[in-house]
Design an enzyme around this catalytic site. Structure first.
Site, PDB file in Angstrom:
ATOM      1  N   LYS A  53       0.814  -1.227   0.000  1.00  0.00           N
ATOM      2  CA  LYS A  53       0.000   0.000   0.000  1.00  0.00           C
ATOM      3  C   LYS A  53       0.852   1.284   0.000  1.00  0.00           C
ATOM      4  CE  LYS A  53      -3.945  -2.258   2.174  1.00  0.00           C
ATOM      5  NZ  LYS A  53      -4.966  -2.237   3.222  1.00  0.00           N
ATOM      6  N   ASP A  89      -9.983   2.081   2.790  1.00  0.00           N
ATOM      7  CA  ASP A  89     -10.023   1.398   4.090  1.00  0.00           C
ATOM      8  C   ASP A  89     -10.542   2.344   5.183  1.00  0.00           C
ATOM      9  OD1 ASP A  89      -8.943  -1.034   3.204  1.00  0.00           O
ATOM     10  OD2 ASP A  89      -6.886  -0.380   3.561  1.00  0.00           O
TER      11      ASP A  89
HETATM   12  P1  NDP Z   1       0.851  -4.583   9.703  1.00  0.00           P
HETATM   13  O1  NDP Z   1       1.699  -5.758   9.406  1.00  0.00           O
HETATM   14  O2  NDP Z   1       1.179  -3.263   9.062  1.00  0.00           O
HETATM   15  O3  NDP Z   1       0.817  -4.354  11.309  1.00  0.00           O
HETATM   16  C1  NDP Z   1       0.651  -5.396  12.192  1.00  0.00           C
HETATM   17  C2  NDP Z   1       0.546  -4.872  13.650  1.00  0.00           C
HETATM   18  O4  NDP Z   1       0.209  -5.990  14.465  1.00  0.00           O
HETATM   19  C3  NDP Z   1       1.831  -4.279  14.211  1.00  0.00           C
HETATM   20  O5  NDP Z   1       1.495  -3.130  14.961  1.00  0.00           O
HETATM   21  C4  NDP Z   1       2.377  -5.401  15.117  1.00  0.00           C
HETATM   22  O6  NDP Z   1       3.101  -4.936  16.248  1.00  0.00           O
HETATM   23  C5  NDP Z   1       1.077  -6.021  15.593  1.00  0.00           C
HETATM   24  N1  NDP Z   1       1.202  -7.407  16.012  1.00  0.00           N
HETATM   25  C6  NDP Z   1       1.478  -8.489  15.224  1.00  0.00           C
HETATM   26  N2  NDP Z   1       1.458  -9.620  15.965  1.00  0.00           N
HETATM   27  C7  NDP Z   1       1.153  -9.237  17.239  1.00  0.00           C
HETATM   28  C8  NDP Z   1       0.989  -9.955  18.464  1.00  0.00           C
HETATM   29  N3  NDP Z   1       1.123 -11.275  18.533  1.00  0.00           N
HETATM   30  N4  NDP Z   1       0.661  -9.246  19.583  1.00  0.00           N
HETATM   31  C9  NDP Z   1       0.514  -7.907  19.514  1.00  0.00           C
HETATM   32  N5  NDP Z   1       0.673  -7.173  18.387  1.00  0.00           N
HETATM   33  C10 NDP Z   1       0.991  -7.836  17.261  1.00  0.00           C
HETATM   34  O7  NDP Z   1      -0.610  -5.018   9.363  1.00  0.00           O
HETATM   35  P2  NDP Z   1      -1.840  -4.157   8.770  1.00  0.00           P
HETATM   36  O8  NDP Z   1      -2.087  -2.955   9.620  1.00  0.00           O
HETATM   37  O9  NDP Z   1      -1.629  -3.914   7.335  1.00  0.00           O
HETATM   38  O10 NDP Z   1      -3.052  -5.206   8.892  1.00  0.00           O
HETATM   39  C11 NDP Z   1      -3.495  -5.592  10.175  1.00  0.00           C
HETATM   40  C12 NDP Z   1      -4.746  -6.458  10.048  1.00  0.00           C
HETATM   41  O11 NDP Z   1      -5.804  -5.729   9.439  1.00  0.00           O
HETATM   42  C13 NDP Z   1      -4.566  -7.726   9.234  1.00  0.00           C
HETATM   43  O12 NDP Z   1      -5.086  -8.801   9.991  1.00  0.00           O
HETATM   44  C14 NDP Z   1      -5.413  -7.468   7.990  1.00  0.00           C
HETATM   45  O13 NDP Z   1      -5.931  -8.671   7.482  1.00  0.00           O
HETATM   46  C15 NDP Z   1      -6.509  -6.577   8.553  1.00  0.00           C
HETATM   47  N6  NDP Z   1      -7.202  -5.725   7.550  1.00  0.00           N
HETATM   48  C16 NDP Z   1      -8.573  -5.843   7.422  1.00  0.00           C
HETATM   49  C17 NDP Z   1      -9.275  -5.070   6.504  1.00  0.00           C
HETATM   50  C18 NDP Z   1     -10.764  -5.233   6.365  1.00  0.00           C
HETATM   51  O14 NDP Z   1     -11.322  -4.713   5.392  1.00  0.00           O
HETATM   52  N7  NDP Z   1     -11.458  -5.891   7.273  1.00  0.00           N
HETATM   53  C19 NDP Z   1      -8.598  -4.066   5.647  1.00  0.00           C
HETATM   54  C20 NDP Z   1      -7.165  -3.989   5.885  1.00  0.00           C
HETATM   55  C21 NDP Z   1      -6.520  -4.800   6.803  1.00  0.00           C
HETATM   56  P3  NDP Z   1       4.714  -4.657  16.187  1.00  0.00           P
HETATM   57  O15 NDP Z   1       4.880  -3.293  15.564  1.00  0.00           O
HETATM   58  O16 NDP Z   1       5.166  -4.705  17.609  1.00  0.00           O
HETATM   59  O17 NDP Z   1       5.314  -5.745  15.338  1.00  0.00           O
END
Ligand code: NDP
Length: 254
Positions: A53, A89
């Site tokens: 993105k 989004d």
């Molecule tokens: P990113 O990879 O950019 O970010 C992931 C985040 O999750 C980070 O802040 C990371 O923390 C955190 N994280 C990952 N694992 C853990 C854990 N075990 N415990 C706590 N924190 C954790 O992802 P996106 O923001 O792009 O996407 C996030 C979610 O949103 C996905 O599941 C995606 O499928 C969903 N989504 C849904 C949409 C919809 O239309 N319903 C649209 C877009 C996205 P850290 O920085 O510490 O690693």
């Protein structure tokens, strides 16, 4: 993963409205090739998913709407040979939470691309967002843009938040909570409602929300609403979202 339903959603609308268009998936291994792939495939529009993105934002000739502030594009439209980038989004999420009623603040769990989009649109709509992330490495964007943002180490849960949002990928393909269980239980006990952007499954987060007996949603409504807005853009605004929405909603029954 979050877009695996998209071909079904968009193609159902095109077919129902008799539009000569087809939505398929393409795997992009190299973000820098996005423009080349778009033109080589002679596309007229595209949705862009994780992790491309931000690259899509750079690849576009012009950015419109809230995508300019977020720095991430999930929808590209070809207009007079130029790539125009949008982010649906953010507005899709806003529409999805309308049914919760008026909200004054929200706690966003996670600091990835989705959290950026949601924090931006919430602030623009006078719902004060606070960001809580596992680590501090992704907090720079939020600090630089004047958001209140904390890591697990620095967060002090002194406030009550109307809405708790899980934007982390915890629970997507594992059984983790997005934040410590005791802290989550405390936050939920003082919240009014909750939403997980992950859709189609009961995440550990949603299990806790249910225990707290709060009104809640998974990510399905957000998925629908971002799709409705993108579909309307694909058709250059010639079909209203009020027509697209119920048709696209039918595809969720399949
Ligand atoms: P990113 O990879 O950019 O970010 C992931 C985040 O999750 C980070 O802040 C990371 O923390 C955190 N994280 C990952 N694992 C853990 C854990 N075990 N415990 C706590 N924190 C954790 O992802 P996106 O923001 O792009 O996407 C996030 C979610 O949103 C996905 O599941 C995606 O499928 C969903 N989504 C849904 C949409 C919809 O239309 N319903 C649209 C877009 C996205 P850290 O920085 O510490 O690693």
């Amino acid at each position: 993963m979050s877009h695996s339903r998209s071909p079904l959603m968009h193609n159902h609308v095109f077919k129902t409205l008799g539009i000569d268009a087809c939505y398929t998936r393409t795997h992009l291994s190299d973000s820098s090739k996005l423009r080349d792939v778009f033109f080589a495939k002679a596309l007229s529009g595209a949705n862009i998913t994780v992790p491309h993105k931000e690259a899509a934002f750079i690849a576009c000739d012009e950015i419109r709407g809230i995508a300019k502030v977020i720095g991430a594009v999930n929808t590209i439209i070809l207009e007079n040979g130029r790539l125009i980038g949008y982010n649906t989004d953010a507005d899709g999420f806003l529409r999805a939470i309308e049914s919760f009623g008026p909200l004054k603040n929200a706690l966003i769990l996670g600091a990835g691309g989705t959290a950026k989009a949601l924090a931006t649109v919430l602030r623009q709509n006078d719902i004060e967002p606070v960001i809580l992330n596992r680590s501090s490495k992704r907090l720079d964007y939020f600090n630089e843009n004047g958001f209140k943002a904390f890591s697990w180490d620095t967060f002090i849960p002194s406030n009550a938040y109307d809405l708790i949002i899980n934007t982390t990928s915890a629970g997507l393909s594992d059984d983790f909570l997005p934040v410590d269980a005791t802290l989550l239980s405390d936050l939920l006990s003082r919240a009014r409602c909750a939403i997980d952007v992950i859709y189609g499954k009961e995440t550990p987060f949603l299990r806790e929300v249910k225990k707290a007996k709060l009104p809640y949603k998974d990510g399905s409504d957000m998925l629908l609403e971002q799709g409705v807005l993108a579909n309307s853009l694909f058709m250059h605004g010639t079909v209203s979202t009020d027509i697209i929405r119920p048709i696209m909603q039918q595809s969720f029954l399949y």
